[in-house]
Design a protein around this motif. Structure first.
Motif, PDB file in Angstrom:
ATOM      1  N   MET A 101      -6.796   9.508  -1.034  1.00  0.00           N
ATOM      2  CA  MET A 101      -5.837   8.425  -1.127  1.00  0.00           C
ATOM      3  C   MET A 101      -6.505   7.059  -1.245  1.00  0.00           C
ATOM      4  SD  MET A 101      -3.067  10.140  -1.138  1.00  0.00           S
ATOM      5  CE  MET A 101      -1.749   8.981  -0.877  1.00  0.00           C
ATOM      6  N   THR A 114       0.604  -3.384  -9.052  1.00  0.00           N
ATOM      7  CA  THR A 114       1.749  -3.477  -8.130  1.00  0.00           C
ATOM      8  C   THR A 114       3.024  -3.755  -8.894  1.00  0.00           C
ATOM      9  OG1 THR A 114       0.297  -4.310  -6.413  1.00  0.00           O
ATOM     10  CG2 THR A 114       2.635  -4.619  -6.080  1.00  0.00           C
ATOM     11  N   THR A 120      -6.337   4.331  -4.513  1.00  0.00           N
ATOM     12  CA  THR A 120      -5.622   3.060  -4.343  1.00  0.00           C
ATOM     13  C   THR A 120      -6.586   1.893  -4.150  1.00  0.00           C
ATOM     14  OG1 THR A 120      -5.405   3.511  -1.976  1.00  0.00           O
ATOM     15  CG2 THR A 120      -3.574   4.162  -3.393  1.00  0.00           C
ATOM     16  N   ARG A 121      -7.792   2.024  -4.650  1.00  0.00           N
ATOM     17  CA  ARG A 121      -8.798   0.982  -4.472  1.00  0.00           C
ATOM     18  C   ARG A 121      -8.364  -0.377  -5.026  1.00  0.00           C
ATOM     19  NH1 ARG A 121     -14.491   2.840  -6.399  1.00  0.00           N
ATOM     20  NH2 ARG A 121     -13.968   4.410  -4.814  1.00  0.00           N
ATOM     21  N   LYS A 130       4.179  -0.528 -10.764  1.00  0.00           N
ATOM     22  CA  LYS A 130       4.773   0.465  -9.890  1.00  0.00           C
ATOM     23  C   LYS A 130       6.119   0.015  -9.357  1.00  0.00           C
ATOM     24  CE  LYS A 130       0.405   2.491  -8.511  1.00  0.00           C
ATOM     25  NZ  LYS A 130       0.667   3.813  -9.025  1.00  0.00           N
ATOM     26  N   ALA A 155      -5.387  -1.721  -5.144  1.00  0.00           N
ATOM     27  CA  ALA A 155      -4.450  -2.320  -4.195  1.00  0.00           C
ATOM     28  C   ALA A 155      -5.171  -2.750  -2.929  1.00  0.00           C
ATOM     29  CB  ALA A 155      -3.342  -1.330  -3.855  1.00  0.00           C
ATOM     30  N   GLY A 206      -5.063  -5.477  -9.166  1.00  0.00           N
ATOM     31  CA  GLY A 206      -4.195  -5.009  -8.087  1.00  0.00           C
ATOM     32  C   GLY A 206      -2.787  -5.544  -8.208  1.00  0.00           C
ATOM     33  N   LEU A 259       0.822  -1.202   0.000  1.00  0.00           N
ATOM     34  CA  LEU A 259       0.000   0.000   0.000  1.00  0.00           C
ATOM     35  C   LEU A 259       0.859   1.255   0.000  1.00  0.00           C
ATOM     36  CD1 LEU A 259      -2.860  -1.076   2.428  1.00  0.00           C
ATOM     37  CD2 LEU A 259      -2.883  -0.997  -0.063  1.00  0.00           C
ATOM     38  N   VAL A 314       0.951   8.415  -5.874  1.00  0.00           N
ATOM     39  CA  VAL A 314       0.015   9.549  -5.916  1.00  0.00           C
ATOM     40  C   VAL A 314       0.829  10.846  -5.877  1.00  0.00           C
ATOM     41  CG1 VAL A 314      -1.874  10.716  -4.735  1.00  0.00           C
ATOM     42  CG2 VAL A 314      -1.762   8.206  -4.760  1.00  0.00           C
ATOM     43  N   PHE A 345       1.785   2.102  -3.478  1.00  0.00           N
ATOM     44  CA  PHE A 345       0.698   2.749  -4.207  1.00  0.00           C
ATOM     45  C   PHE A 345       0.554   4.206  -3.794  1.00  0.00           C
ATOM     46  CE2 PHE A 345      -0.422  -1.363  -5.692  1.00  0.00           C
ATOM     47  CZ  PHE A 345      -1.254  -1.173  -6.781  1.00  0.00           C
ATOM     48  N   PHE A 346       0.664   4.474  -2.507  1.00  0.00           N
ATOM     49  CA  PHE A 346       0.584   5.856  -2.038  1.00  0.00           C
ATOM     50  C   PHE A 346       1.739   6.686  -2.596  1.00  0.00           C
ATOM     51  CE2 PHE A 346      -1.727   4.015   1.807  1.00  0.00           C
ATOM     52  CZ  PHE A 346      -2.969   4.352   1.298  1.00  0.00           C
TER      53      PHE A 346
END
Length: 268
Positions: free
Chosen positions: A179, A264, A183-184, A267, A186, A260, A149, A156, A152-153
């Motif tokens: 936020m 991941t 990130t739904r 990223k 993930a 998801g 998570l 942003v 993912f943050f």
């Protein structure tokens, strides 16, 4: 070449699907049927009497409820804790931030079995053995969920956060209204993977629970299997009842899991 890939995909899929089909078909056969050839597994007569017997004469439904209840609580609180921790590590500046991230990351290097003895001692001192809190609380710390998570943050843009702050939005509004929606995928994937992990967890419930009314399915099923050594139908009924909820959940949320995990990977 597309048809080659499709054939390979069908073959690989059948490797996973055929055992499930075999389990379901055997589970509806009559008890005590003579099996000589492979064809005998799939030939009539069929009956649901064994399902009724297993459901009414065992605690399988109670254990299924325990597994579902514990898995839902573990998933809910794990995602809440991991989301807040990941947000803080990603977007909130504070001293020793790098150290805290490395501390969480180090949790991936420690095998779960190495923490069982101190974890059991803590649970004993808190008097939460043989209870739902004893099944739920030790499972809430999830370093992998925090790290995923956080990644993912990190994706942003800070400009979005600054724009919300200029409009008078605080940390709570940024977290819940910006936020989390961004990130739904993930959150969904980690929630489902956490649920599956809790549903299949055997070792900790085995150590912390002795009351059969609090057994989860991974603990209860082996106790039933020991009673049916000469017949295939009842074990297959037990496995079918235990497997169908988790299979249904996976089929319903398959897109969220795949999306998801793929995001991941991008990223990373």
């Amino acid at each position: 070449m597309k048809w080659v890939y499709r054939i390979i995909s069908l073959v690989v899929a059948s490797i996973f699907v055929i055992p499930l089909i075999w389990m379901l078909v055997v589970s509806i056969k009559q008890e005590g049927m003579k099996i000589v050839t492979v064809v005998d597994w799939f030939t009539p007569p069929y009956s649901l009497a064994v399902y009724q017997e297993v459901i009414t004469e065992t605690k399988l439904l109670l254990w299924s409820w325990n597994s579902l209840f514990v898995a839902l609580l573990v998933t809910l609180f794990t995602i809440i804790i991991a989301a807040m921790a990941g947000f803080v590590l990603s977007k909130i500046p504070f001293r020793y931030k790098t150290f805290m991230f490395l501390f969480v990351l180090s949790g991936l290097l420690i095998p779960g079995e190495a923490t069982l003895i101190p974890l059991y001692q803590v649970a004993k001192d808190l008097s939460i053995l043989n209870s739902y809190p004893g099944l739920v609380l030790p499972a809430l710390a999830s370093p992998i969920a925090i790290i995923v998570l956080k990644s993912f943050f990190d994706g942003v843009p800070n400009d979005l956060i600054e724009s919300v702050q200029i409009d008078g939005g605080g940390i709570v509004r940024i977290f819940f209204h910006m936020m989390l929606p961004l990130t739904r995928p993930a959150l969904a994937s980690m929630a489902i993977l956490t649920f599956i992990g809790s549903w299949n967890n055997f070792l900790w419930p085995f150590l912390s629970i002795t009351d059969d009314n609090l057994f989860t399915l991974p603990m209860g099923i082996p106790t039933l299997m020991d009673q049916f050594t000469e017949d295939y139908v009842k074990p297959m009924v037990i496995n079918s009842v235990a497997s169908l909820p988790i299979v249904a959940i996976f089929l319903i949320f398959e897109r969220q899991i795949v999306k998801g995990i793929s995001l991941t990977g991008i990223k990373g």
